[in-house]
Design a protein around this motif. Structure first.
Motif, PDB file in Angstrom:
ATOM      1  N   ASP A   1       0.867  -1.173   0.000  1.00  0.00           N
ATOM      2  CA  ASP A   1       0.000   0.000   0.000  1.00  0.00           C
ATOM      3  C   ASP A   1       0.905   1.225   0.000  1.00  0.00           C
ATOM      4  O   ASP A   1       1.783   1.354   0.867  1.00  0.00           O
ATOM      5  N   PHE A   2       0.701   2.108  -0.963  1.00  0.00           N
ATOM      6  CA  PHE A   2       1.443   3.362  -1.005  1.00  0.00           C
ATOM      7  C   PHE A   2       0.744   4.350  -0.076  1.00  0.00           C
ATOM      8  O   PHE A   2      -0.442   4.614  -0.230  1.00  0.00           O
ATOM      9  N   THR A   3       1.483   4.880   0.883  1.00  0.00           N
ATOM     10  CA  THR A   3       0.921   5.906   1.761  1.00  0.00           C
ATOM     11  C   THR A   3       1.392   7.295   1.354  1.00  0.00           C
ATOM     12  O   THR A   3       0.832   8.293   1.795  1.00  0.00           O
ATOM     13  N   ARG A   4       2.429   7.340   0.517  1.00  0.00           N
ATOM     14  CA  ARG A   4       2.914   8.601  -0.063  1.00  0.00           C
ATOM     15  C   ARG A   4       3.589   8.250  -1.372  1.00  0.00           C
ATOM     16  O   ARG A   4       4.337   7.288  -1.465  1.00  0.00           O
ATOM     17  N   PHE A   5       3.313   9.043  -2.407  1.00  0.00           N
ATOM     18  CA  PHE A   5       3.948   8.868  -3.716  1.00  0.00           C
ATOM     19  C   PHE A   5       4.155  10.252  -4.289  1.00  0.00           C
ATOM     20  O   PHE A   5       3.184  10.942  -4.600  1.00  0.00           O
ATOM     21  N   GLU A   6       5.417  10.669  -4.404  1.00  0.00           N
ATOM     22  CA  GLU A   6       5.723  12.034  -4.833  1.00  0.00           C
ATOM     23  C   GLU A   6       6.727  12.058  -5.981  1.00  0.00           C
ATOM     24  O   GLU A   6       7.924  11.902  -5.764  1.00  0.00           O
ATOM     25  N   PRO A   7       6.261  12.272  -7.197  1.00  0.00           N
ATOM     26  CA  PRO A   7       7.194  12.574  -8.282  1.00  0.00           C
ATOM     27  C   PRO A   7       7.805  13.950  -7.994  1.00  0.00           C
ATOM     28  O   PRO A   7       7.083  14.874  -7.620  1.00  0.00           O
ATOM     29  N   ARG A   8       9.093  14.066  -8.143  1.00  0.00           N
ATOM     30  CA  ARG A   8       9.752  15.317  -7.729  1.00  0.00           C
ATOM     31  C   ARG A   8      10.397  16.066  -8.888  1.00  0.00           C
ATOM     32  O   ARG A   8       9.900  17.073  -9.339  1.00  0.00           O
ATOM     33  N   ASP A   9      11.512  15.604  -9.321  1.00  0.00           N
ATOM     34  CA  ASP A   9      12.298  16.334 -10.316  1.00  0.00           C
ATOM     35  C   ASP A   9      12.125  15.701 -11.688  1.00  0.00           C
ATOM     36  O   ASP A   9      12.280  14.496 -11.835  1.00  0.00           O
ATOM     37  N   PHE A  10      11.819  16.527 -12.674  1.00  0.00           N
ATOM     38  CA  PHE A  10      11.634  16.059 -14.042  1.00  0.00           C
ATOM     39  C   PHE A  10      12.721  16.652 -14.937  1.00  0.00           C
ATOM     40  O   PHE A  10      13.057  17.827 -14.810  1.00  0.00           O
ATOM     41  N   ALA A  11      13.223  15.816 -15.824  1.00  0.00           N
ATOM     42  CA  ALA A  11      14.144  16.278 -16.858  1.00  0.00           C
ATOM     43  C   ALA A  11      13.772  15.536 -18.133  1.00  0.00           C
ATOM     44  O   ALA A  11      13.285  14.402 -18.080  1.00  0.00           O
ATOM     45  N   ALA A  12      13.984  16.183 -19.261  1.00  0.00           N
ATOM     46  CA  ALA A  12      13.589  15.551 -20.517  1.00  0.00           C
ATOM     47  C   ALA A  12      14.554  15.898 -21.628  1.00  0.00           C
ATOM     48  O   ALA A  12      15.149  16.975 -21.657  1.00  0.00           O
ATOM     49  N   SER A  13      14.706  14.960 -22.523  1.00  0.00           N
ATOM     50  CA  SER A  13      15.337  15.203 -23.810  1.00  0.00           C
ATOM     51  C   SER A  13      14.243  14.921 -24.836  1.00  0.00           C
ATOM     52  O   SER A  13      13.079  14.736 -24.470  1.00  0.00           O
ATOM     53  N   GLU A  14      14.595  14.862 -26.073  1.00  0.00           N
ATOM     54  CA  GLU A  14      13.551  14.710 -27.088  1.00  0.00           C
ATOM     55  C   GLU A  14      12.686  13.475 -26.872  1.00  0.00           C
ATOM     56  O   GLU A  14      11.462  13.548 -26.938  1.00  0.00           O
ATOM     57  N   ASP A  15      13.300  12.323 -26.603  1.00  0.00           N
ATOM     58  CA  ASP A  15      12.554  11.070 -26.506  1.00  0.00           C
ATOM     59  C   ASP A  15      12.528  10.452 -25.112  1.00  0.00           C
ATOM     60  O   ASP A  15      12.011   9.353 -24.943  1.00  0.00           O
ATOM     61  N   HIS A  16      13.105  11.120 -24.124  1.00  0.00           N
ATOM     62  CA  HIS A  16      13.177  10.550 -22.782  1.00  0.00           C
ATOM     63  C   HIS A  16      12.674  11.541 -21.739  1.00  0.00           C
ATOM     64  O   HIS A  16      12.881  12.743 -21.867  1.00  0.00           O
ATOM     65  N   VAL A  17      12.043  10.986 -20.705  1.00  0.00           N
ATOM     66  CA  VAL A  17      11.697  11.758 -19.518  1.00  0.00           C
ATOM     67  C   VAL A  17      12.270  10.999 -18.328  1.00  0.00           C
ATOM     68  O   VAL A  17      12.110   9.776 -18.217  1.00  0.00           O
ATOM     69  N   TYR A  18      12.949  11.741 -17.471  1.00  0.00           N
ATOM     70  CA  TYR A  18      13.520  11.192 -16.243  1.00  0.00           C
ATOM     71  C   TYR A  18      12.840  11.886 -15.076  1.00  0.00           C
ATOM     72  O   TYR A  18      12.601  13.087 -15.111  1.00  0.00           O
ATOM     73  N   CYS A  19      12.538  11.096 -14.054  1.00  0.00           N
ATOM     74  CA  CYS A  19      11.901  11.676 -12.881  1.00  0.00           C
ATOM     75  C   CYS A  19      12.390  10.974 -11.632  1.00  0.00           C
ATOM     76  O   CYS A  19      12.488   9.740 -11.607  1.00  0.00           O
ATOM     77  N   THR A  20      12.722  11.768 -10.608  1.00  0.00           N
ATOM     78  CA  THR A  20      12.978  11.170  -9.308  1.00  0.00           C
ATOM     79  C   THR A  20      11.653  11.106  -8.566  1.00  0.00           C
ATOM     80  O   THR A  20      10.810  11.995  -8.682  1.00  0.00           O
ATOM     81  N   VAL A  21      11.471  10.020  -7.843  1.00  0.00           N
ATOM     82  CA  VAL A  21      10.228   9.762  -7.122  1.00  0.00           C
ATOM     83  C   VAL A  21      10.582   9.347  -5.706  1.00  0.00           C
ATOM     84  O   VAL A  21      11.541   8.606  -5.488  1.00  0.00           O
ATOM     85  N   SER A  22       9.820   9.826  -4.759  1.00  0.00           N
ATOM     86  CA  SER A  22       9.949   9.404  -3.370  1.00  0.00           C
ATOM     87  C   SER A  22       8.610   8.840  -2.930  1.00  0.00           C
ATOM     88  O   SER A  22       7.552   9.325  -3.344  1.00  0.00           O
ATOM     89  N   PHE A  23       8.672   7.803  -2.102  1.00  0.00           N
ATOM     90  CA  PHE A  23       7.407   7.214  -1.648  1.00  0.00           C
ATOM     91  C   PHE A  23       7.581   6.454  -0.350  1.00  0.00           C
ATOM     92  O   PHE A  23       8.692   6.079   0.027  1.00  0.00           O
TER      93      PHE A  23
END
Length: 136
Positions: free
Chosen positions: A68-90
């Motif tokens: 069970d997720f009690t917290r799910f937080e996408p934080r930092d986003f970065a992108a290039s043309e075909d990629h998205v990177y995201c740090t997530v804390s949960f």
């Protein structure tokens, strides 16, 4: 294009927090190359590798059955043309042993082709996760 892809990823995370797998699936390409948590060992139920779109719901089912997720937080986003990177804390609580776990700065990488996701890779601290999952 990169800002559009970031918005798609944000929409996917919103759908995830609602448990709306069909909304996530709408963004997955029929040409899926892979969908998996990167792990050398497949000790945990959600450490599966999926290579077909129709099998992606198995990943979400394994998560839902395991924790069970009690917290799910996408934080930092970065992108290039075909990629998205995201740090997530949960924060999660494992269903079978009621142990809680906090993971910060997990990395997710989404690869896009023609506006759809053709690959997703997630990382996690597998040693910490396995220890919490395996403890009585």
């Amino acid at each position: 294009m990169s800002q559009k892809n970031i918005q798609i990823v944000r929409n996917i995370y919103d759908a995830f927090t609602r448990g709306d797998v069909p909304a996530i699936m709408a963004h997955i390409s029929e040409d899926l190359r892979g969908f998996a948590v990167v792990s050398e060992q497949r000790l945990l139920p959600w450490h599966i590798q999926v290579h077909r779109k129709q099998d992606v719901p198995r990943f979400f089912q394994a998560l839902a059955e395991s924790m069970d997720f009690t917290r799910f937080e996408p934080r930092d986003f970065a992108a290039s043309e075909d990629h998205v990177y995201c740090t997530v804390s949960f924060d999660v609580t494992f269903r079978h042993n009621r142990k809680s776990l906090t993971l910060d700065n997990v990395m997710h990488r989404f690869t896009f082709k023609s506006g759809k996701i053709i690959e997703w890779r997630g990382t996690e601290d597998t040693a910490t996760t396995s220890a919490a999952y395996s403890s009585p």
